[in-house]
Scaffold this motif. Structure first.
Motif, PDB file in Angstrom:
ATOM      1  N   GLN A   1       3.801   6.509  24.990  1.00 43.90           N
ATOM      2  CA  GLN A   1       3.181   5.266  24.475  1.00 43.90           C
ATOM      3  C   GLN A   1       3.198   5.329  22.738  1.00 43.90           C
ATOM      4  N   GLN A   2       3.624   4.097  22.393  1.00 41.77           N
ATOM      5  CA  GLN A   2       3.623   4.363  20.852  1.00 41.77           C
ATOM      6  C   GLN A   2       2.136   3.644  20.499  1.00 41.77           C
ATOM      7  N   GLU A   3       1.722   3.999  19.488  1.00 38.28           N
ATOM      8  CA  GLU A   3       0.367   3.527  19.106  1.00 38.28           C
ATOM      9  C   GLU A   3       0.283   3.069  17.743  1.00 38.28           C
ATOM     10  N   PHE A   4      -0.607   2.098  17.211  1.00 36.34           N
ATOM     11  CA  PHE A   4      -0.873   1.583  16.084  1.00 36.34           C
ATOM     12  C   PHE A   4      -2.022   1.900  15.346  1.00 36.34           C
ATOM     13  N   ARG A   5      -1.962   2.686  14.256  1.00 35.28           N
ATOM     14  CA  ARG A   5      -2.995   3.277  13.525  1.00 35.28           C
ATOM     15  C   ARG A   5      -2.999   2.775  12.105  1.00 35.28           C
ATOM     16  N   ARG A   6      -4.311   2.919  11.712  1.00 30.73           N
ATOM     17  CA  ARG A   6      -4.498   2.740  10.373  1.00 30.73           C
ATOM     18  C   ARG A   6      -5.256   4.078   9.600  1.00 30.73           C
ATOM     19  N   TYR A   7      -4.833   4.348   8.337  1.00 32.18           N
ATOM     20  CA  TYR A   7      -5.556   5.455   7.770  1.00 32.18           C
ATOM     21  C   TYR A   7      -6.236   5.150   6.456  1.00 32.18           C
ATOM     22  N   ASP A   8      -7.567   5.768   6.500  1.00 32.93           N
ATOM     23  CA  ASP A   8      -8.318   5.675   5.322  1.00 32.93           C
ATOM     24  C   ASP A   8      -7.743   6.345   4.017  1.00 32.93           C
ATOM     25  N   VAL A   9      -7.119   5.659   3.321  1.00 31.87           N
ATOM     26  CA  VAL A   9      -6.310   6.360   2.145  1.00 31.87           C
ATOM     27  C   VAL A   9      -7.033   6.275   0.672  1.00 31.87           C
ATOM     28  N   SER A  10      -7.410   7.021  -0.075  1.00 32.82           N
ATOM     29  CA  SER A  10      -8.112   7.105  -1.012  1.00 32.82           C
ATOM     30  C   SER A  10      -7.349   6.756  -2.179  1.00 32.82           C
ATOM     31  N   GLU A  11      -7.874   5.817  -3.142  1.00 34.86           N
ATOM     32  CA  GLU A  11      -7.157   5.152  -4.194  1.00 34.86           C
ATOM     33  C   GLU A  11      -7.481   6.110  -5.297  1.00 34.86           C
ATOM     34  N   ASP A  12      -8.096   7.141  -5.328  1.00 38.48           N
ATOM     35  CA  ASP A  12      -8.654   8.124  -6.229  1.00 38.48           C
ATOM     36  C   ASP A  12      -8.871   7.407  -7.485  1.00 38.48           C
ATOM     37  N   ASP A  13      -8.767   7.647  -8.658  1.00 39.54           N
ATOM     38  CA  ASP A  13      -8.663   6.966 -10.014  1.00 39.54           C
ATOM     39  C   ASP A  13      -7.417   6.576 -10.400  1.00 39.54           C
ATOM     40  N   ASP A  14      -6.443   6.196  -9.519  1.00 42.25           N
ATOM     41  CA  ASP A  14      -5.154   6.123 -10.178  1.00 42.25           C
ATOM     42  C   ASP A  14      -5.180   4.703 -10.431  1.00 42.25           C
ATOM     43  N   PRO A  15      -3.815   4.349 -11.121  1.00 41.99           N
ATOM     44  CA  PRO A  15      -3.651   3.064 -11.733  1.00 41.99           C
ATOM     45  C   PRO A  15      -3.728   1.738 -10.745  1.00 41.99           C
ATOM     46  N   VAL A  16      -4.319   0.774 -11.139  1.00 42.38           N
ATOM     47  CA  VAL A  16      -4.367  -0.330 -10.130  1.00 42.38           C
ATOM     48  C   VAL A  16      -4.109  -1.635 -10.968  1.00 42.38           C
ATOM     49  N   LEU A  17      -3.235  -2.346 -10.156  1.00 46.10           N
ATOM     50  CA  LEU A  17      -2.823  -3.780 -10.828  1.00 46.10           C
ATOM     51  C   LEU A  17      -3.127  -4.928  -9.598  1.00 46.10           C
ATOM     52  N   GLY A  18      -4.095  -5.795 -10.057  1.00 47.52           N
ATOM     53  CA  GLY A  18      -4.414  -6.846  -9.023  1.00 47.52           C
ATOM     54  C   GLY A  18      -5.879  -7.055  -8.989  1.00 47.52           C
ATOM     55  N   SER A  19      -6.376  -7.925  -8.364  1.00 45.45           N
ATOM     56  CA  SER A  19      -7.697  -8.392  -8.308  1.00 45.45           C
ATOM     57  C   SER A  19      -8.708  -7.404  -7.157  1.00 45.45           C
ATOM     58  N   GLU A  20      -9.831  -7.068  -7.766  1.00 44.52           N
ATOM     59  CA  GLU A  20     -10.651  -6.253  -6.892  1.00 44.52           C
ATOM     60  C   GLU A  20     -10.989  -7.052  -5.523  1.00 44.52           C
ATOM     61  N   ASP A  21     -10.824  -8.334  -5.882  1.00 45.47           N
ATOM     62  CA  ASP A  21     -11.309  -9.385  -4.560  1.00 45.47           C
ATOM     63  C   ASP A  21     -10.074  -9.409  -3.370  1.00 45.47           C
ATOM     64  N   ALA A  22      -8.732  -8.857  -3.954  1.00 48.39           N
ATOM     65  CA  ALA A  22      -7.514  -9.060  -3.036  1.00 48.39           C
ATOM     66  C   ALA A  22      -7.813  -8.521  -1.532  1.00 48.39           C
ATOM     67  N   ALA A  23      -7.234  -9.294  -0.704  1.00 45.47           N
ATOM     68  CA  ALA A  23      -7.605  -9.205   0.708  1.00 45.47           C
ATOM     69  C   ALA A  23      -6.563  -7.748   1.373  1.00 45.47           C
ATOM     70  N   ILE A  24      -5.683  -7.850   0.177  1.00 52.44           N
ATOM     71  CA  ILE A  24      -4.588  -6.515   0.664  1.00 52.44           C
ATOM     72  C   ILE A  24      -4.662  -5.696  -0.556  1.00 52.44           C
ATOM     73  N   THR A  25      -4.704  -4.096  -0.095  1.00 49.47           N
ATOM     74  CA  THR A  25      -4.525  -3.020  -1.142  1.00 49.47           C
ATOM     75  C   THR A  25      -3.131  -2.406  -0.624  1.00 49.47           C
ATOM     76  N   LEU A  26      -2.373  -2.343  -1.470  1.00 48.51           N
ATOM     77  CA  LEU A  26      -0.963  -1.471  -1.182  1.00 48.51           C
ATOM     78  C   LEU A  26      -0.738  -0.237  -1.910  1.00 48.51           C
ATOM     79  N   ILE A  27      -0.953   0.894  -1.367  1.00 46.27           N
ATOM     80  CA  ILE A  27      -1.135   2.065  -2.056  1.00 46.27           C
ATOM     81  C   ILE A  27       0.292   2.628  -1.950  1.00 46.27           C
TER      82      ILE A  27
END
Length: 253
Positions: free
Chosen positions: A73-99
């Motif tokens: 069986q394959q499974e679909f999973r999400r992970y709680d990945v910290s942004e730390d204090d690393d560089p960010v580009l884009g709106s804080e209100d964006a629906a998607i965060t790409l780390i």
């Protein structure tokens, strides 16, 4: 095939599932997700080295590897990945965060940034925000750590993304002299920038990012987490577009 061209997957950290998508040209293709163990989990199986030219071949090779207790069986999973204090580009209100876990000397990272990054920014200016985390593969990329430290120094002057673009394009290569020239081209305070590099002000920050990524199970660059959904490699724009559209539409679990 070279070491850089092969993907190495630790079976206890990774497994792949192919989700069907349709490209704009009408071609059927897929993208790669992987499952990771929780932090601190034991890792006893030997790594599986996958050398393949297509995503389908990668999936087939990994799926064919025996794994004790594997139910198929394959499974679909999400992970709680910290942004730390690393560089960010884009709106804080964006629906998607790409780390992104990346390496400035990695040719696949360069390809992704030159072919995909700007297209996502243009097509999803308000919906996607980017976070860059360092994952320098020092054993095969001797300039990756110094480049990462220089980029963090540029970030002190709010020029991380502009500086990183110059690193990926690499017009002058990656060297101490090149970093100073890139900084000069961006009108940075050169005295402060050079002092930052000489002090090794961000050496621990770069190392901490790398260790964090390793704990997650990251082993190759670039590796992405899109709202916690892992994607491996310099996948083409159409793959990211498909995942983004599905995520925005609420179609992914």
């Amino acid at each position: 095939m070279t070491t850089e061209e092969s993907f190495t997957f630790k079976r206890s950290h990774f497994f792949l599932a192919l989700l069907p998508i349709t490209f704009v040209l009408g071609l059927a293709a897929g993208y790669v997700f992987w499952g990771l163990q929780p932090f601190g989990a034991a890792s006893t199986p030997e790594p599986v080295v996958v050398e393949a030219d297509t995503v389908d071949e990668q999936v087939a090779q990994v799926d064919n590897q025996p794994d004790e207790g594997d139910t198929g069986q394959q499974e679909f999973r999400r992970y709680d990945v910290s942004e730390d204090d690393d560089p960010v580009l884009g709106s804080e209100d964006a629906a998607i965060t790409l780390i992104e876990f990346s390496d400035f000397e990695c040719p696949y990272c360069t390809r992704w940034h030159t072919e995909v990054f700007d297209r996502i920014r243009e097509d999803y200016p308000d919906q996607v925000r980017f976070v860059y985390r360092d994952f320098p593969l020092e054993s095969i990329h001797p300039n990756a750590v110094p480049a990462a430290e220089a980029a963090n120094c540029a970030n002190e002057q709010d020029m991380f993304w502009e500086f990183s673009e110059k690193l990926f394009i690499g017009e002058l290569g990656l060297s101490s002299e090149a970093y100073l020239e890139y900084a000069s081209q961006l009108d940075l305070d050169l005295e402060e920038f050079e002092k930052c590099i000489e002090e090794g002000r961000y050496s621990q920050e770069v190392e901490d990012d790398y260790q964090y990524g390793s704990q997650l199970g990251v082993q190759s660059t670039p590796t992405f987490f899109l709202n916690g959904i892992p994607l491996i490699g310099a996948q083409p724009y159409e793959v990211f577009k498909d995942v983004i559209e599905r995520e925005l539409a609420g179609e992914l679990p």
